[in-house]
Design a protein around this motif. Structure first.
Motif, mmCIF file in Angstrom:
data_model
loop_
_atom_site.group_PDB
_atom_site.id
_atom_site.type_symbol
_atom_site.label_atom_id
_atom_site.label_comp_id
_atom_site.label_asym_id
_atom_site.label_seq_id
_atom_site.Cartn_x
_atom_site.Cartn_y
_atom_site.Cartn_z
ATOM 1 N N PHE A 53 0.787 -1.237 0.000
ATOM 2 C CA PHE A 53 0.000 0.000 0.000
ATOM 3 C C PHE A 53 0.821 1.290 0.000
ATOM 4 O O PHE A 53 0.425 2.254 -0.655
ATOM 5 N N PRO A 54 1.960 1.388 0.677
ATOM 6 C CA PRO A 54 2.707 2.657 0.593
ATOM 7 C C PRO A 54 3.265 2.949 -0.805
ATOM 8 O O PRO A 54 3.576 4.089 -1.124
ATOM 9 N N MET A 67 -0.238 6.686 -2.360
ATOM 10 C CA MET A 67 -0.166 6.551 -0.911
ATOM 11 C C MET A 67 1.278 6.656 -0.417
ATOM 12 O O MET A 67 1.569 6.256 0.694
ATOM 13 N N THR A 69 4.473 7.541 1.331
ATOM 14 C CA THR A 69 4.757 8.287 2.547
ATOM 15 C C THR A 69 6.264 8.275 2.779
ATOM 16 O O THR A 69 7.006 7.585 2.098
ATOM 17 N N SER A 75 7.837 0.452 5.747
ATOM 18 C CA SER A 75 6.756 -0.464 5.381
ATOM 19 C C SER A 75 7.289 -1.645 4.595
ATOM 20 O O SER A 75 6.852 -2.781 4.803
ATOM 21 N N SER A 114 3.112 2.101 8.574
ATOM 22 C CA SER A 114 2.659 1.824 7.205
ATOM 23 C C SER A 114 1.144 1.882 7.061
ATOM 24 O O SER A 114 0.476 0.854 6.961
ATOM 25 N N ASN A 115 0.616 3.075 7.044
ATOM 26 C CA ASN A 115 -0.805 3.313 6.743
ATOM 27 C C ASN A 115 -1.734 2.416 7.561
ATOM 28 O O ASN A 115 -2.519 1.644 7.019
ATOM 29 N N LEU A 116 -1.640 2.533 8.868
ATOM 30 C CA LEU A 116 -2.445 1.734 9.794
ATOM 31 C C LEU A 116 -2.298 0.237 9.541
ATOM 32 O O LEU A 116 -3.261 -0.524 9.554
ATOM 33 N N PHE A 119 -3.921 -0.660 6.072
ATOM 34 C CA PHE A 119 -5.356 -0.418 6.236
ATOM 35 C C PHE A 119 -6.020 -1.509 7.063
ATOM 36 O O PHE A 119 -7.091 -2.006 6.730
#
Length: 192
Positions: A53-54, A67, A69, A75, A114-116, A119
């Motif tokens: 996802f990152p 996404m 970051t 991540s 890493s983005n919760l 996700f």
């Protein structure tokens, strides 16, 4: 030719040798039963969304949503470590407790990094995989001639025939002595 004659000619009571699919399926089943397979699978799958996802770019019509970051490298490291821990659970099951604890710690670290935790998908998969790895124990092979009976047995309801497992008895003890029997040694007979 009648249906009965075709059944008699084509059938046999003796099964043939298993095919290659059956052979490999049974080998995989045996391999899977000797290690924390599901823990490794959940852990391996948890690393994929955390690492992906990152770096993902989602296109919505003409709009590109990135996404990316500053924690993209973190991540990626967490995702690769989770995949490695999943493979470790499969191929080196002796370190399953360490791998389970490390998986849970990496899952917790993935929330802010890493983005919760991908996700929450990767986070939840890693928590489940880590918990399964910690709680998994290798099976104990059955003793030859045990025929599925435990060492501690009590008579069945009619006093004979089928025997039911008796949870309170130990080796050398009378299964009729219970914890409520008044003895000086706490309800156990002197044989134990």
């Amino acid at each position: 030719m009648s249906a009965e004659s075709s059944d008699l000619r084509g059938s046999s009571d003796i099964p043939g040798p298993p095919g290659p699919f059956t052979y490999w399926r049974l080998r995989f089943r045996t391999w899977r039963g000797t290690r924390p397979f599901w823990a490794g699978l959940f852990t391996l799958l948890s690393g994929l969304p955390i690492a992906y996802f990152p770096y993902a770019e989602v296109k919505i019509g003409g709009l590109t949503l990135a996404m990316a970051t500053t924690a993209g490298a973190g991540s990626l490291i967490i995702g690769v470590l989770l995949v490695t821990l999943g493979l470790t659970m499969w191929f080196h099951s002796i370190v399953r407790v360490f791998a389970g604890v490390a998986t849970i710690l990496l899952a917790l670290v993935s929330i802010p990094v890493s983005n919760l935790g991908g996700f929450l998908i990767g986070f939840l998969l890693a928590l489940i995989g880590g918990a399964l790895s910690i709680s998994w124990m290798p099976g104990v092979p059955a003793a030859p001639g045990a025929e599925g009976r435990s060492r501690h047995e009590a008579p069945g309801p009619d006093g004979a025939g089928d025997r039911l497992p008796f949870p309170g008895s130990r080796d050398g003890e009378d299964p009729n002595v219970t914890d409520t029997t008044a003895h000086a040694n706490g309800g156990r007979n002197s044989a134990g």
